[in-house]
Design an enzyme around this catalytic site. Structure first.
Site, mmCIF file in Angstrom:
data_model
loop_
_atom_site.group_PDB
_atom_site.id
_atom_site.type_symbol
_atom_site.label_atom_id
_atom_site.label_comp_id
_atom_site.label_asym_id
_atom_site.label_seq_id
_atom_site.Cartn_x
_atom_site.Cartn_y
_atom_site.Cartn_z
ATOM 1 N N GLU A 23 5.140 0.311 6.588
ATOM 2 C CA GLU A 23 5.874 1.526 6.207
ATOM 3 C C GLU A 23 4.943 2.633 5.741
ATOM 4 O O GLU A 23 3.786 2.393 5.390
ATOM 5 C CB GLU A 23 6.909 1.193 5.124
ATOM 6 N N LYS A 85 10.271 11.863 1.818
ATOM 7 C CA LYS A 85 10.633 10.441 1.790
ATOM 8 C C LYS A 85 11.994 10.269 2.460
ATOM 9 O O LYS A 85 12.968 10.898 2.050
ATOM 10 C CB LYS A 85 10.696 9.982 0.331
ATOM 11 N N VAL A 105 11.440 1.391 3.319
ATOM 12 C CA VAL A 105 11.696 0.090 3.940
ATOM 13 C C VAL A 105 12.914 0.184 4.864
ATOM 14 O O VAL A 105 12.882 -0.320 5.991
ATOM 15 C CB VAL A 105 11.896 -1.000 2.857
ATOM 16 N N SER A 137 19.099 0.758 -3.934
ATOM 17 C CA SER A 137 18.342 1.200 -2.760
ATOM 18 C C SER A 137 19.070 0.850 -1.473
ATOM 19 O O SER A 137 19.618 -0.255 -1.314
ATOM 20 C CB SER A 137 16.965 0.549 -2.756
ATOM 21 N N ASP A 139 17.611 0.117 1.039
ATOM 22 C CA ASP A 139 16.831 -0.977 1.636
ATOM 23 C C ASP A 139 17.694 -2.240 1.779
ATOM 24 O O ASP A 139 17.615 -2.945 2.786
ATOM 25 C CB ASP A 139 15.629 -1.346 0.746
ATOM 26 N N LYS A 156 10.344 -4.487 -6.673
ATOM 27 C CA LYS A 156 9.536 -3.885 -7.741
ATOM 28 C C LYS A 156 10.170 -4.166 -9.102
ATOM 29 O O LYS A 156 11.366 -4.014 -9.288
ATOM 30 C CB LYS A 156 9.381 -2.389 -7.488
HETATM 31 N N1 PSU Z 1 6.506 -0.960 -1.937
HETATM 32 C C1 PSU Z 1 5.442 -0.509 -2.650
HETATM 33 N N2 PSU Z 1 5.425 0.819 -2.996
HETATM 34 C C2 PSU Z 1 6.422 1.690 -2.597
HETATM 35 C C3 PSU Z 1 7.541 1.206 -1.850
HETATM 36 C C4 PSU Z 1 7.508 -0.138 -1.554
HETATM 37 O O1 PSU Z 1 4.554 -1.287 -3.000
HETATM 38 O O2 PSU Z 1 6.319 2.881 -2.876
HETATM 39 C C5 PSU Z 1 8.664 2.146 -1.401
HETATM 40 C C6 PSU Z 1 9.338 1.557 -0.170
HETATM 41 O O3 PSU Z 1 9.238 2.499 0.860
HETATM 42 C C7 PSU Z 1 10.781 1.342 -0.571
HETATM 43 C C8 PSU Z 1 10.964 2.455 -1.546
HETATM 44 O O4 PSU Z 1 11.653 1.383 0.517
HETATM 45 O O5 PSU Z 1 9.751 2.379 -2.317
HETATM 46 C C9 PSU Z 1 12.245 2.277 -2.364
HETATM 47 O O6 PSU Z 1 12.689 3.537 -2.777
HETATM 48 P P1 PSU Z 1 14.170 3.701 -3.407
HETATM 49 O O7 PSU Z 1 14.128 2.888 -4.656
HETATM 50 O O8 PSU Z 1 14.316 5.186 -3.676
HETATM 51 O O9 PSU Z 1 15.145 3.210 -2.400
HETATM 52 MN MN MN Z 2 17.738 5.033 -4.993
#
Ligand code: PSU
Ligand code: MN
Length: 303
Positions: A23, A85, A105, A137, A139, A156
Site C-alpha cells: 500500500e 489519502k 488498506v 476503518s 479496511d 494498530k
Molecule cells: N499500517 C501502517 N501505517 C499506516 C497504515 C497501515 O503501519 O499508516 C494505514 C493503512 O493505509 C490503513 C490506514 O489502511 O492506515 C487506516 O486508516 P483509517 O484508520 O483512517 O481507516
Molecule cells: Mn476512520
C-alpha cells in the site's frame, strides 16, 4: 478508469507467478521522510527476496498504478502530502478528478484483487477507534468482501483492539494467526485477545487460503503476523499522550491515524518508527512466502 500494471507485475500475473501488493498510505502518511522512502524500498526488496514481485499501488494523476517505477516511488515518499489519502469508497472521485492519491488498506485491497493479486502486505490494518465516536476503518468492510490475504501485525494499537476483533468476526473476515495465538497489538506481540485459529507453516496458510477462496467462495483473510520479538516496544503511555493530543486538537476522520502515528513518533523519539519499520518488513517477507507458495501447484490437503 485507466490502469497501468507494471510490466514485471503483468508478466508475473500472466505466468501465474507470485505477486505481493503493497500500500501507499503507509509510505505517504504513515511514516516520516526519509524513513518512508527507505521502508518503501525495503518492503519491495523483502518481497523479492522470497521470489515474488512487489506491486506498490497508488493513484498517480488519476491513473491507477499497480507497481510503481523508481521515480514514482520516490515521489510518493518525498511528496506524500500531495497524495490525498483514499479508501476504496471514494476512489472514483479521485480518478475522475485526475488526482494523485495514496491508497489505504481498503483501496489497495480492492485495486489489487481487481488486478488478480491475492496477497498483500501492510503494517497494521485500520480498525475500530477508541472512544465513543463511531470511527470504524473501512479496511474491515473492504476485507469482508475482497478475496485477498492481508499480512498485518494485527491492528494498530492506537485502536480499540477487542472491538476491532469483534467487528472482524461480525463482518466475516477470516482471521488467522501465523505462528501467533493472540491478536497482535502492532508494536507488541500480544494483546490478551485469543485468536480463533493459528497456522504454523506457510504451506498450511496457503491451503487455508485456497479452500477459503475456492470451494467456499470466501473473501478477505487477515493473516496476523506479530512484530519480531527483538523489535517489540512498550508504548502504552505514549499512545495515551497521542490520543489526548488528538482530542485536544479535535482531530477526527481520515486525519486521525496519520496524526496519532506522527505524535507517537515524536513522543517515543522515533522508537515507534523503528518498530513500525521492523513489523512491516516482517509482513512483506511472510507475504512474499505466501504468494510464492500459492503460485505453486496445490499440494496435499490441510493437515
Ligand atoms: N499500517 C501502517 N501505517 C499506516 C497504515 C497501515 O503501519 O499508516 C494505514 C493503512 O493505509 C490503513 C490506514 O489502511 O492506515 C487506516 O486508516 P483509517 O484508520 O483512517 O481507516
Ligand atoms: Mn476512520
Amino acid at each position: 478508469m485507466q490502469t497501468v500494471i507494471a510490466p514485471e507485475v503483468q508478466a508475473a500475473l500472466g505466468a501465474g507467478g507470485a505477486v505481493v501488493a503493497l500500500e501507499s498510505t503507509l509510505v505517504a502518511h504513515g511514516l516520516p521522510w526519509p524513513d518512508n522512502h527507505e521502508v518503501a524500498q525495503e518492503l519491495e526488496a523483502a518481497v523479492r527476496a522470497e521470489g515474488a514481485v512487489p506491486a506498490t499501488i497508488a493513484l498517480v494523476d488519476g491513473v491507477v498504478h499497480v507497481g510503481l517505477d523508481t521515480p514514482t516511488l520516490e515521489r510518493l515518499a518525498r511528496h506524500g502530502s500531495e497524495f490525498v489519502k483514499t479508501g476504496a469508497t471514494e476512489l472514483a472521485v479521485h480518478v475522475a478528478r485526475k488526482a494523485s492519491a495514496a491508497t489505504t488498506v481498503s483501496a489497495t485491497a480492492v485495486l489489487a484483487a481487481r488486478a488478480g493479486i491475492r496477497v498483500f502486505a501492510t503494517g497494521g490494518i485500520g480498525g475500530v477507534h477508541r472512544g465513543d465516536a463511531i470511527d470504524v476503518s473501512h479496511d474491515l468492510v473492504a476485507l469482508s468482501r475482497t478475496p485477498i490475504a492481508v499480512v498485518s501485525a494485527g491492528a494498530k494499537s492506537i485502536l480499540d483492539l477487542p472491538r476491532t476483533v469483534e467487528m472482524l468476526e461480525t463482518l466475516g473476515v477470516l482471521v488467522v494467526g501465523y505462528r501467533a495465538r493472540e491478536f497482535p497489538a502492532f508494536y507488541s506481540r500480544s494483546s490478551g485477545i485469543p485468536l480463533p485459529c493459528t497456522v504454523q507453516s506457510i504451506a498450511d496458510l496457503a491451503d487455508v487460503a485456497r479452500i477459503h477462496w475456492g470451494e467456499l467462495g470466501g473473501a478477505g483473510i487477515l493473516v496476523c503476523n506479530p512484530i519480531p520479538l527483538r523489535a517489540e516496544i512498550r508504548v502504552d503511555d505514549a499512545i495515551e499522550q497521542a490520543l489526548a493530543a488528538a482530542t485536544q486538537a479535535a482531530i477526527t476522520g481520515k486525519a486521525l491515524t496519520p496524526f496519532l502515528l506522527g505524535r507517537l513518533a515524536t513522543v517515543t523519539q522515533g522508537e515507534s518508527v523503528v518498530a513500525n519499520r521492523a513489523l512491516a518488513l516482517h509482513n512483506a517477507t511472510v507475504a512474499g512466502q505466501l504468494a510464492k507458495q500459492l503460485s505453486e501447484p496445490a499440494p496435499a490437503p490441510y493437515r
